[in-house]
Design an enzyme around this catalytic site. Structure first.
Site, short mmCIF file in Angstrom:
data_model
loop_
_atom_site.label_atom_id
_atom_site.label_comp_id
_atom_site.label_asym_id
_atom_site.label_seq_id
_atom_site.Cartn_x
_atom_site.Cartn_y
_atom_site.Cartn_z
N HIS A 31 -12.27 90.59 61.72
CA HIS A 31 -11.78 90.64 60.35
C HIS A 31 -11.05 91.97 60.13
CE1 HIS A 31 -15.01 87.69 60.33
NE2 HIS A 31 -14.40 87.14 59.28
N ASP B 233 -18.55 80.03 62.05
CA ASP B 233 -17.56 80.72 61.21
C ASP B 233 -18.08 82.07 60.71
OD1 ASP B 233 -19.13 80.31 58.91
OD2 ASP B 233 -17.86 78.74 58.11
N SER B 234 -17.32 82.68 59.85
CA SER B 234 -17.65 84.01 59.33
C SER B 234 -18.94 84.05 58.52
CB SER B 234 -16.50 84.53 58.45
OG SER B 234 -15.32 84.60 59.21
#
Length: 189
Positions: free
Chosen positions: A58, A101-102
């Site tokens: 990110h 996922d995040s």
């Protein structure tokens, strides 16, 4: 009256069933048929490929430190697909992929990728640059209903094994939204 309606319905159904067969030759060169034929060529002639992921980086300038501490950057996942080296020397792939996922939930993806491939001075290494169009399903977008997305891609490696990069750009000026680099590998069998 019911009998007449039933006859009309049967006649209409028969016409619909016969119509595709009658026009199959005309539709041979339609965009839909050309796309189906091309996907079939990739699937039937392409090499088996396994996808492994592990990193979702990110952007440090687009997320707050607090949000980064909450997010998962270990995007472990696995996928399978087919990759065909086309007549131009470029790679075309069909794939399915699932990863964490995040937010540590499953993220499902299935799509098509095209990469322009450039050999690096007789070294066996290749650089790739292209993109992917896919359907993605995530719990935090649209209640897990699959949605289309297109992303830029790049790669470095050999024909049989590559480190690949897909970039999710920042979609707004708001902090904590977008700017993710997914790093994964593709190994052809």
């Amino acid at each position: 009256m019911r009998r007449g309606a039933a006859c009309v319905s049967l006649a209409a159904a028969g016409a619909l069933c016969w119509a595709p067969a009658a026009h199959a030759e005309e539709d041979q060169y339609s965009l839909w048929q050309a796309t189906r034929n091309h996907a079939s060529d990739i699937w039937n002639q392409g090499d088996d490929a396994v996808y492994l992921s592990g990193v979702a980086h990110h952007g440090r300038g687009t997320y707050t430190k607090e949000k980064l501490n909450e997010l998962n950057e270990h995007a472990w996942g696995v996928g399978y697909g087919k990759t065909l080296r086309n007549g131009n020397g470029d790679d075309e792939s069909l794939y399915g992929f699932v990863l964490k996922d995040s937010h540590r939930h499953p993220q499902y993806m299935a799509g098509y990728a095209y990469e322009y491939v450039v050999p690096v001075a007789h070294s066996g290494l290749e650089l790739g640059l292209g993109g992917t169009a896919m359907l993605m399903s995530r719990q935090d977008y649209f209640g897990s209903v699959p949605f289309p997305i297109a992303l830029p891609m790049a790669s470095i490696g050999t024909r049989k094994g590559k480190i690949m990069f897909a970039y999710v750009p920042r979609l707004s000026k708001n902090k904590n939204n977008g700017d993710v680099l997914l790093i994964f590998g593709r190994i052809e069998m």
